[in-house]
Scaffold this motif. Structure first.
Motif, PDB file in Angstrom:
ATOM      1  N   VAL A  85     -12.287  44.342  12.124  1.00  8.81           N
ATOM      2  CA  VAL A  85     -13.527  44.127  12.219  1.00  8.81           C
ATOM      3  C   VAL A  85     -14.078  42.851  11.629  1.00  8.81           C
ATOM      4  N   ALA A  86     -14.459  41.935  12.543  1.00 10.91           N
ATOM      5  CA  ALA A  86     -14.784  40.566  12.100  1.00 10.91           C
ATOM      6  C   ALA A  86     -16.208  39.999  12.815  1.00 10.91           C
ATOM      7  N   THR A  87     -16.914  39.488  12.207  1.00  9.65           N
ATOM      8  CA  THR A  87     -18.260  38.758  12.881  1.00  9.65           C
ATOM      9  C   THR A  87     -17.693  37.158  13.275  1.00  9.65           C
ATOM     10  N   ASN A  88     -16.751  36.613  12.561  1.00 14.57           N
ATOM     11  CA  ASN A  88     -16.060  35.467  13.058  1.00 14.57           C
ATOM     12  C   ASN A  88     -17.276  34.284  12.483  1.00 14.57           C
ATOM     13  N   THR A  89     -18.038  34.535  11.717  1.00 15.52           N
ATOM     14  CA  THR A  89     -18.926  33.547  11.250  1.00 15.52           C
ATOM     15  C   THR A  89     -19.229  34.034   9.749  1.00 15.52           C
ATOM     16  N   LEU A  90     -19.753  32.932   8.806  1.00 10.11           N
ATOM     17  CA  LEU A  90     -20.002  33.279   7.475  1.00 10.11           C
ATOM     18  C   LEU A  90     -21.475  33.710   7.441  1.00 10.11           C
ATOM     19  N   LYS A  91     -22.287  33.238   8.449  1.00  5.60           N
ATOM     20  CA  LYS A  91     -23.973  33.237   8.456  1.00  5.60           C
ATOM     21  C   LYS A  91     -24.260  34.105   9.438  1.00  5.60           C
ATOM     22  N   SER A  93     -26.264  36.835  12.309  1.00 11.34           N
ATOM     23  CA  SER A  93     -27.831  37.337  12.268  1.00 11.34           C
ATOM     24  C   SER A  93     -27.625  38.980  12.477  1.00 11.34           C
ATOM     25  N   GLN A  94     -26.443  39.318  12.749  1.00 14.74           N
ATOM     26  CA  GLN A  94     -25.869  40.605  12.562  1.00 14.74           C
ATOM     27  C   GLN A  94     -24.538  40.838  12.482  1.00 14.74           C
ATOM     28  N   ARG A  95     -23.890  41.440  11.372  1.00 12.86           N
ATOM     29  CA  ARG A  95     -22.415  41.534  11.027  1.00 12.86           C
ATOM     30  C   ARG A  95     -21.833  42.428  12.065  1.00 12.86           C
ATOM     31  N   SER A  96     -20.765  42.282  12.321  1.00 10.01           N
ATOM     32  CA  SER A  96     -19.910  43.141  12.907  1.00 10.01           C
ATOM     33  C   SER A  96     -19.671  44.413  12.144  1.00 10.01           C
ATOM     34  N   SER A  97     -19.834  45.563  12.346  1.00 11.81           N
ATOM     35  CA  SER A  97     -19.601  46.702  11.583  1.00 11.81           C
ATOM     36  C   SER A  97     -18.957  47.880  12.136  1.00 11.81           C
ATOM     37  N   LEU A  98     -18.544  48.817  11.406  1.00 14.39           N
ATOM     38  CA  LEU A  98     -17.549  49.966  11.790  1.00 14.39           C
ATOM     39  C   LEU A  98     -17.819  51.035  10.909  1.00 14.39           C
ATOM     40  N   LEU A  99     -18.401  52.242  11.350  1.00 15.97           N
ATOM     41  CA  LEU A  99     -18.591  53.281  10.446  1.00 15.97           C
ATOM     42  C   LEU A  99     -17.836  54.507  10.820  1.00 15.97           C
ATOM     43  N   ILE A 100     -17.035  55.140  10.051  1.00 15.99           N
ATOM     44  CA  ILE A 100     -16.102  56.136  10.432  1.00 15.99           C
ATOM     45  C   ILE A 100     -16.467  57.469   9.402  1.00 15.99           C
ATOM     46  N   ASP A 101     -17.107  58.308   9.995  1.00 18.10           N
ATOM     47  CA  ASP A 101     -17.847  59.522   9.140  1.00 18.10           C
ATOM     48  C   ASP A 101     -17.415  60.794   9.754  1.00 18.10           C
ATOM     49  N   ALA A 102     -16.366  61.537   9.061  1.00 16.25           N
ATOM     50  CA  ALA A 102     -15.754  62.600   9.285  1.00 16.25           C
ATOM     51  C   ALA A 102     -15.352  63.810   8.317  1.00 16.25           C
ATOM     52  N   ASP A 103     -15.243  64.827   8.248  1.00 17.73           N
ATOM     53  CA  ASP A 103     -14.651  65.837   7.534  1.00 17.73           C
ATOM     54  C   ASP A 103     -13.218  65.066   6.906  1.00 17.73           C
ATOM     55  N   ALA A 116      -3.635  48.569   7.929  1.00 22.25           N
ATOM     56  CA  ALA A 116      -4.628  49.884   8.436  1.00 22.25           C
ATOM     57  C   ALA A 116      -5.988  49.436   8.686  1.00 22.25           C
ATOM     58  N   ILE A 117      -6.775  48.702   7.736  1.00 27.30           N
ATOM     59  CA  ILE A 117      -7.904  48.180   7.746  1.00 27.30           C
ATOM     60  C   ILE A 117      -8.062  46.789   7.529  1.00 27.30           C
ATOM     61  N   VAL A 118      -8.735  46.042   8.542  1.00 28.01           N
ATOM     62  CA  VAL A 118      -8.731  44.597   8.231  1.00 28.01           C
ATOM     63  C   VAL A 118     -10.284  44.406   8.540  1.00 28.01           C
ATOM     64  N   ALA A 119     -11.042  43.461   7.667  1.00 30.52           N
ATOM     65  CA  ALA A 119     -12.471  43.204   7.565  1.00 30.52           C
ATOM     66  C   ALA A 119     -12.263  41.914   7.323  1.00 30.52           C
ATOM     67  N   MET A 120     -12.720  41.032   8.306  1.00 29.36           N
ATOM     68  CA  MET A 120     -12.942  39.477   8.058  1.00 29.36           C
ATOM     69  C   MET A 120     -14.227  38.789   8.535  1.00 29.36           C
ATOM     70  N   SER A 121     -14.446  37.554   7.926  1.00 29.33           N
ATOM     71  CA  SER A 121     -15.801  36.920   8.076  1.00 29.33           C
ATOM     72  C   SER A 121     -16.876  37.538   8.184  1.00 29.33           C
ATOM     73  N   THR A 122     -17.286  38.632   7.252  1.00 27.95           N
ATOM     74  CA  THR A 122     -18.671  39.066   7.108  1.00 27.95           C
ATOM     75  C   THR A 122     -18.619  40.473   7.997  1.00 27.95           C
ATOM     76  N   GLY A 123     -17.513  40.886   8.487  1.00 28.32           N
ATOM     77  CA  GLY A 123     -17.285  42.257   9.113  1.00 28.32           C
ATOM     78  C   GLY A 123     -17.406  43.341   7.859  1.00 28.32           C
ATOM     79  N   VAL A 124     -17.996  44.477   8.223  1.00 30.78           N
ATOM     80  CA  VAL A 124     -17.947  45.388   7.621  1.00 30.78           C
ATOM     81  C   VAL A 124     -17.572  46.959   7.929  1.00 30.78           C
ATOM     82  N   VAL A 125     -16.607  47.470   7.005  1.00 31.09           N
ATOM     83  CA  VAL A 125     -16.049  48.888   7.240  1.00 31.09           C
ATOM     84  C   VAL A 125     -16.338  49.811   6.316  1.00 31.09           C
ATOM     85  N   GLU A 126     -16.974  50.834   6.800  1.00 38.82           N
ATOM     86  CA  GLU A 126     -17.092  51.881   5.963  1.00 38.82           C
ATOM     87  C   GLU A 126     -16.463  53.147   6.251  1.00 38.82           C
ATOM     88  N   VAL A 127     -15.869  53.974   5.361  1.00 41.72           N
ATOM     89  CA  VAL A 127     -15.019  55.231   5.830  1.00 41.72           C
ATOM     90  C   VAL A 127     -15.914  56.405   4.800  1.00 41.72           C
TER      91      VAL A 127
END
Length: 334
Positions: A85-91, A93-103, A116-127
């Motif tokens: 997950v990467a937005t490829n910019t530091l500023k 208007s909307q961050r690239s984001s991934l939400l994984i939500d499961a039992d 396993a998880i890569v988050a770069m340049s303001t990307g957001v990953v939530e597990v």
């Protein structure tokens, strides 16, 4: 979903600039995404989930279900990432984001240097969920990205692999600092790994580009952290890796296992009530090489540590039959 590619880009699901993809329903769906690259072409990759961004606008992806399994692997010299997950910019208007939500959640990548998880340049990953995360590099982050694993503390979590704050001069040149929150709760929760910085190309300023301030680990209700030995490369080399301190440890009855003399870790600040350090002692080794080291630079007023000396195999507590009180004191002060 299984994706196999002989030579190229083996990608499970891709969310591009400004796009949004929602997969599955919470408590209902069983989601499995596996990618495999079987070629040896330079530049080939195997990405399970890929959320991209460009020109200040990131993509969005949500994956929900009773269970979610994301796995990436390769047979060749492939860039392997279960999640990227990467937005490829530091500023943005909307961050690239991934939400994984499961039992239950499984995020794994196989292969040397796999991630396993890569988050770069303001990307957001939530597990969210009972998560297993495993790869040589369990988490790779840089550039003001965010990785949140069990941030609310509702689930058990097992992590195998390092947290790597990675600088890359050819493709990015952004500082490695990012927010990584790993919240381990309960005796079924554990992290076997350590915190490192890595680099490809020589950063113009080590303090600016290789400094980490956003690494937080939570240990509570018997959850355990077992640090591993890391590389100790000099930043004068153009490709390397070295240990970096854990910025914040929130410790409420957690366990830290220092398994051998090669382990030397530093916690910059510890909060919470405190916990236990299990310190393996090899009584047959030379003085100064019998135990590893953990340094807690700052601790909250009511945050305490109980140090227990263990045998070299971490199987039992050492007693007065094994060493004198003076010897025990010396080992714990080493």
């Amino acid at each position: 979903m299984d994706v196999s590619e002989e030579a190229g880009w083996a990608t499970g699901v891709y969310a591009g600039v400004g796009g949004k993809i929602v997969i599955g329903e919470r408590d209902k769906s069983v989601v499995t995404i596996r990618t495999k690259d079987t070629g040896v072409v330079e530049g080939s990759l195997s990405f399970g989930l890929w959320v991209d961004g460009k020109e200040n606008l990131g993509g969005v992806m949500e994956v929900k279900g009773k269970s979610v399994t994301i796995h990436a692997e390769s047979e060749g010299q492939t860039d392997v990432r279960a999640i990227h997950v990467a937005t490829n910019t530091l500023k943005p208007s909307q961050r690239s984001s991934l939400l994984i939500d499961a039992d239950t959640v499984s995020i794994t990548a196989d292969g040397e240097g796999a991630r396993a998880i890569v988050a770069m340049s303001t990307g957001v990953v939530e597990v969210k969920g009972r998560a297993t995360i495993a790869a040589d590099n369990a988490i790779v982050a840089r550039g003001d990205a965010k990785v949140l694993v069990n941030a609310e503390g509702k689930y058990s979590t097992v992590i195998n692999g390092n947290v790597n704050f990675s600088y890359d001069a050819p493709t990015s040149k952004t500082p490695v600092d990012a927010t990584v929150v790993l919240n381990l709760v309960g005796p079924e929760s554990s992290w076997t790994g350590n915190t490192v910085v890595s680099w490809r190309g020589t950063p113009t300023s080590e303090d600016e580009y290789l400094s980490v301030t956003g690494m937080k680990l939570g240990l509570s209700k018997g959850a355990a952290w077992t640090p591993v030995e890391t590389a100790k490369d000099s930043t004068t080399v153009t490709l390397g890796q070295k240990y970096t301190a854990l910025n914040l440890l929130e410790n409420n009855d957690g366990v830290i296992n220092i398994t051998n003399s090669a382990i030397d870790v530093t916690v910059e600040k510890m909060t919470g009530t405190g916990g236990t350090v299990n310190l393996a002692a090899d009584l047959t080794a030379e003085d100064g090489s019998q135990t590893g080291t953990i340094t807690i630079a700052e601790a909250a007023e009511n945050s305490k540590i109980d140090v227990k000396l263990k045998d070299a195999k971490m199987e039992r507590n050492l007693t007065s039959d094994d060493l004198t009180a003076e010897e025990a004191k010396s080992l714990m002060a080493a």
